[in-house]
Enzyme design. Structure first.
Site, PDB file in Angstrom:
ATOM      1  CD  GLU A  43      -2.935   1.145   0.323  1.00 53.35           C
ATOM      2  OE1 GLU A  43      -3.078   0.141  -0.404  1.00 53.35           O
ATOM      3  OE2 GLU A  43      -3.608   2.184   0.193  1.00 53.35           O
ATOM      4  CE1 TYR A  44       5.664   5.245   3.073  1.00 55.06           C
ATOM      5  CE2 TYR A  44       7.028   4.336   1.318  1.00 55.06           C
ATOM      6  CZ  TYR A  44       6.787   5.318   2.266  1.00 55.06           C
ATOM      7  OH  TYR A  44       7.665   6.369   2.401  1.00 55.06           O
ATOM      8  CG  ASP A  45       6.014  -0.397  -2.335  1.00 52.13           C
ATOM      9  OD1 ASP A  45       6.668   0.401  -1.613  1.00 52.13           O
ATOM     10  OD2 ASP A  45       6.283  -1.606  -2.450  1.00 52.13           O
ATOM     11  CD  GLU A 127      23.314 -12.138  -4.060  1.00 55.34           C
ATOM     12  OE1 GLU A 127      22.768 -11.444  -3.185  1.00 55.34           O
ATOM     13  OE2 GLU A 127      24.449 -11.907  -4.499  1.00 55.34           O
ATOM     14  CE  LYS A 129      14.687  -6.196  -2.590  1.00 57.18           C
ATOM     15  NZ  LYS A 129      14.106  -5.872  -1.307  1.00 57.18           N
ATOM     16  CE  LYS A 337       9.160  -5.383  -4.234  1.00 59.69           C
ATOM     17  NZ  LYS A 337       9.218  -5.265  -2.794  1.00 59.69           N
ATOM     18  CB  CYS A 431     -21.739 -25.141  19.182  1.00 56.26           C
ATOM     19  SG  CYS A 431     -21.104 -25.928  17.696  1.00 56.26           S
ATOM     20  CB  CYS A 434     -24.432 -28.904  17.361  1.00 60.28           C
ATOM     21  SG  CYS A 434     -23.510 -28.604  18.873  1.00 60.28           S
ATOM     22  CB  CYS A 449     -18.840 -27.197  20.526  1.00 62.28           C
ATOM     23  SG  CYS A 449     -20.326 -28.186  20.408  1.00 62.28           S
TER      24      CYS A 449
HETATM   25  S1  IVH Z   1      22.220  -5.935  -2.843  1.00 65.08           S
HETATM   26  C1  IVH Z   1      24.018  -2.406  -4.600  1.00 65.08           C
HETATM   27  N1  IVH Z   1      21.245  -8.290  -2.328  1.00 65.08           N
HETATM   28  O1  IVH Z   1      17.129  -5.043  -0.521  1.00 65.08           O
HETATM   29  C2  IVH Z   1      23.102  -3.442  -4.156  1.00 65.08           C
HETATM   30  N2  IVH Z   1      20.164  -6.401  -1.372  1.00 65.08           N
HETATM   31  O2  IVH Z   1      17.473  -1.917  -2.015  1.00 65.08           O
HETATM   32  C3  IVH Z   1      22.862  -3.368  -2.710  1.00 65.08           C
HETATM   33  N3  IVH Z   1      18.272  -6.978   0.083  1.00 65.08           N
HETATM   34  O3  IVH Z   1      17.770  -2.697   1.632  1.00 65.08           O
HETATM   35  C4  IVH Z   1      21.888  -4.351  -2.207  1.00 65.08           C
HETATM   36  N4  IVH Z   1      18.409  -9.156  -0.155  1.00 65.08           N
HETATM   37  O4  IVH Z   1      18.843  -4.812   2.408  1.00 65.08           O
HETATM   38  C5  IVH Z   1      21.121  -6.977  -2.128  1.00 65.08           C
HETATM   39  N5  IVH Z   1      20.522 -10.469  -1.923  1.00 65.08           N
HETATM   40  C6  IVH Z   1      20.395  -9.154  -1.721  1.00 65.08           C
HETATM   41  C7  IVH Z   1      19.393  -8.600  -0.900  1.00 65.08           C
HETATM   42  C8  IVH Z   1      19.302  -7.213  -0.756  1.00 65.08           C
HETATM   43  C9  IVH Z   1      17.760  -8.167   0.427  1.00 65.08           C
HETATM   44  C10 IVH Z   1      17.746  -5.673   0.540  1.00 65.08           C
HETATM   45  C11 IVH Z   1      18.810  -4.747   1.016  1.00 65.08           C
HETATM   46  C12 IVH Z   1      18.364  -3.374   0.582  1.00 65.08           C
HETATM   47  C13 IVH Z   1      17.314  -3.666  -0.439  1.00 65.08           C
HETATM   48  C14 IVH Z   1      17.777  -3.210  -1.807  1.00 65.08           C
END
Ligand code: IVH
Length: 692
Positions: A43-45, A127, A129, A337, A431, A434, A449
């Site tokens: 929602e913030y986004d 990786e 996130k 995402k 309940c 029943c 119940c």
């Molecule tokens: S790299 C230059 N790798 O996501 C790149 N960030 O804005 C610097 N985050 O707050 C971040 N997992 O804390 C990187 N595998 C990952 C991550 C990661 C989570 C978070 C990070 C930052 C935000 C990126």
């Protein structure tokens, strides 16, 4: 002002921009400074993007203090500011949660590197996130000297004392680590740790502790712990860490290590003792990025912690340098995402569901909303206390969270969106399935119940319990069959079991004639039972086997038990107020008495006796432990005999044990008895004691 402005329901852009800025500032304060957000990130986004779009379309509206111009959080006054030696950057976010998001990133990278279609694919590191908070760990001469939050990217907060309490973070590095090393990574809280923490918080609140609260999600709990002013409290909050990059490091010219790839540097961090997620992998070309995104997405629920996406980084550090940055985001990385795990929706109704064991659970019926990859229409409110504490009401706008393989949950209500006249939720005292009384016993959080036998929701469980080997015992009446009988509507109550004929049974799916005959015979055989077995079989809450035996012995007849007052029940050996009340409540439900009558009418019988005050109880007050195999009696039979004589049969030997009855191949219990000097007897000696 034009007339169209006067008549339009949409506010003018300037007004809307001001409104959005105010809201965003308010929510940013709640989020970053107080660690207590009121709206989900999604929602913030949305608000943030709306403001960005407004400012893009109307550049004259853009002000330097607009939240869109700020990179990260705000620095809390309570911690010492730390200027990062190398800024902590943010990362460009690909909000297209489809595979195309990965392809677009690869296309941008290739274009920026001037690669033609025929050129080889670019190698990336893929990786996870992590959904926590960024941390920079500074080691000087291989000792952790400082831990700092990201803050606004340039200046963060010194949280060293709190971070030192995290077991996964090395305080000292091996001798091959360089003199200066800053490790960047994510502090997070595992979901099981989060659940346990909230459980603890709820217990504190229930016990009347002031100033305690539960946490909305693992990320907020982690952020709260990191920014705890009291590191003693921080130490009690279970945090974890994953490394994903570097800040400052001793350069190769001064003897520092030289890395060619991001992957090599991650593996070095791992070798120095930092946790690196095992899923981290090299992915070559867009196809492998897509495959990674899909593979991780499919297993996201099984991870023990929250992730909100995956991150792709160009593997070659030389190529990273060539790609550089746009504003403050590297062109060589992107966050791809997944659908958000928290969303806003509205409560259409609050239903109460009844579980197999009679537990009543309030459930919020929601306007359908897509959360954590599924459409959610129900969310549990757990119990009355939780529903009250969160004060969820019909008509409310709420944050729903679905993370991991768990039932969706209402995490919080947005009080400012509550419609007028919304009523406080109260648990029904009957309940909903029943109509029997629903009761909440002292010290319990759940309503239950009391219509066990009669309640549609509890039918299967009640029948299985009744038919159990140690209750009325109907051989062959197991899970699957009970499921079939109840689901097909043939059996609604216990007496229906005895009305089942061969024909009804044989006509069930996958039921052979022979099996149907066996069930009919088992039912017939079960009709001849005993009072303790019958009582236990009724499934009265708190009436286990031992209590059933005590009751049977004390009262001798079922009618006396059904009519006994709480006071009379309290006279029974080992029956306390909770048990007495539970028995009374059970037989106060007319339909429970009806079930007993009907079972008798169906031919279920047992021998009744005189109230036991007169019956001899030669072993009253003695405790026995049984071990090994006896020559004539089964263990269960020996137990029944001993209990009928007033003895208690315990599972383990202690100083309080009076006799251990040992049969063939007696094991550790016999040794324990010998070491404690407890009398050891055989079956014959036990039978002699019973005769006494
Ligand atoms: S790299 C230059 N790798 O996501 C790149 N960030 O804005 C610097 N985050 O707050 C971040 N997992 O804390 C990187 N595998 C990952 C991550 C990661 C989570 C978070 C990070 C930052 C935000 C990126």
């Amino acid at each position: 002002m034009s007339t169209s402005d006067l008549f339009s329901s949409e506010p003018a852009p300037a007004e809307r921009a001001a409104e959005l800025r105010e809201q965003l500032n308010h929510h940013a304060h709640l989020y970053y400074t107080l660690d207590a957000p009121e709206i989900p990130d999604a929602e913030y986004d949305r608000l943030f993007r709306e403001l960005q779009a407004l400012e893009a379309a109307n550049p004259e509206l853009l002000t330097p203090d607009s939240p869109t111009q700020r990179v990260g959080g705000r620095v809390l006054d309570a911690f010492t500011p730390v200027r990062h030696a190398v800024p902590m950057l943010s990362i460009n976010t690909e909000t297209d949660t489809e595979p195309s998001g990965a392809r677009q990133f690869d296309t941008r990278v290739r274009r920026a590197l001037g690669l033609a279609e025929a050129d080889p694919p670019v190698a990336y590191v893929a990786e996870l996130k992590f959904d926590g908070l960024a941390m920079s760990l500074r080691y000087e001469n291989r000792v952790l000297v400082q831990a700092a939050t990201r803050g606004d990217g340039e200046v963060g907060e010194d949280v060293t004392n709190n971070i030192r309490t995290i077991g996964q973070i090395p305080l000292r590095l091996p001798s091959d680590a360089p003199p200066v090393l800053e490790v960047r990574g994510e502090i997070y809280m595992r979901r099981d740790d989060f659940d346990a923490l909230n459980e603890k918080q709820r217990a504190k609140i229930a016990a009347g502790a002031k100033g305690e609260k539960t946490f909305v999600n693992p990320r907020n709990a982690a952020a709260g712990a990191v920014r705890q002013l009291d590191s003693g409290i921080a130490a009690q909050r279970p945090l974890s860490f994953f490394a994903y990059g570097l800040g400052e490091i001793t350069p190769p010219e001064q003897g520092g290590p030289a890395f060619d790839t991001h992957y090599a540097l991650l593996m070095q961090l791992k070798a120095w003792g930092f946790p690196v997620a095992e899923q981290t992998a090299v992915a070559t070309g867009a196809d492998e990025l897509v495959a990674f995104h899909q593979r991780i997405g499919a297993s996201r629920d099984q991870l023990p912690y929250d992730i909100d996406g995956v991150v792709y980084k160009v593997n070659s550090l030389a190529l990273q340098r060539r790609l550089g940055f746009v504003t403050r985001e590297p062109r060589w990385a992107v966050a791809h995402k997944y659908p958000a795990q928290e969303q806003l929706t509205t409560v259409l109704a609050i239903d109460v569901q009844v579980g197999r064991t009679g537990k009543l659970t309030p459930v919020a019926k929601l306007a359908p909303v897509f959360v954590g990859n599924v459409t959610v229409t129900n969310a549990t409110l757990h119990n009355e206390d939780e529903a009250r504490r969160k004060d969820v009401r019909v008509g409310d706008t709420v944050i729903v969270r679905r993370a991991g393989d768990v039932i969706p949950e209402v995490v919080a209500v947005l009080p400012e969106k509550r419609p007028e006249g919304a009523e406080v939720f109260t648990m029904p005292r009957q309940c909903p399935v029943c109509g029997s009384d629903a009761v909440r016993e002292d010290g319990e959080v759940d309503y239950r119940c009391t219509g066990g036998l009669f309640c549609g929701a509890q039918r299967k469980e009640a029948i299985l319990h009744f038919a159990h080997r140690r209750a009325v015992e109907v051989e062959g009446l197991g899970d699957k069959l009970v499921e079939q009988l109840v689901d097909s509507g043939v059996v609604k109550t216990l007496p229906d079991l005895y009305r089942l004929g061969f024909t009804a049974l044989a006509s069930l799916d996958r039921m052979a004639d022979k099996s149907a005959q066996n069930i009919v015979a088992a039912l017939e055989k079960s009709k001849q039972t005993t009072l303790p077995r019958f009582l236990f079989g009724l499934g009265i809450r708190h009436v286990g086997e031992a209590t059933a035996k005590d009751l049977a012995r004390h009262f001798g007849q079922i009618d006396r038990i059904m009519d006994a007052t709480v006071e009379q029940l309290l006279e029974v050996n080992d029956v306390g107020p909770v048990v007495a009340q539970s028995i009374r409540t059970f037989f106060d439900q007319p339909h429970n008495r009806e079930v007993v009558e009907q079972l008798r009418a169906c031919g279920v019988t047992w021998e009744e006796g005189e109230p036991a005050a007169q019956a001899p109880r030669p072993l009253a007050g003695k405790t026995f432990v049984l071990t090994g195999t006896f020559p004539t009696l089964s263990r269960d039979a020996a137990k029944d005999l001993l209990e009928a004589a007033g003895a208690k049969v315990a599972g383990s030997v202690s100083k309080k044990t009076d006799y251990v009855v040992a049969g063939a191949e007696a094991g550790s219990k016999l040794e324990k008895a010998q070491s404690l000097g407890v009398a050891v007897i055989d079956e014959a000696a036990m039978l002699a004691l019973l005769q006494a």
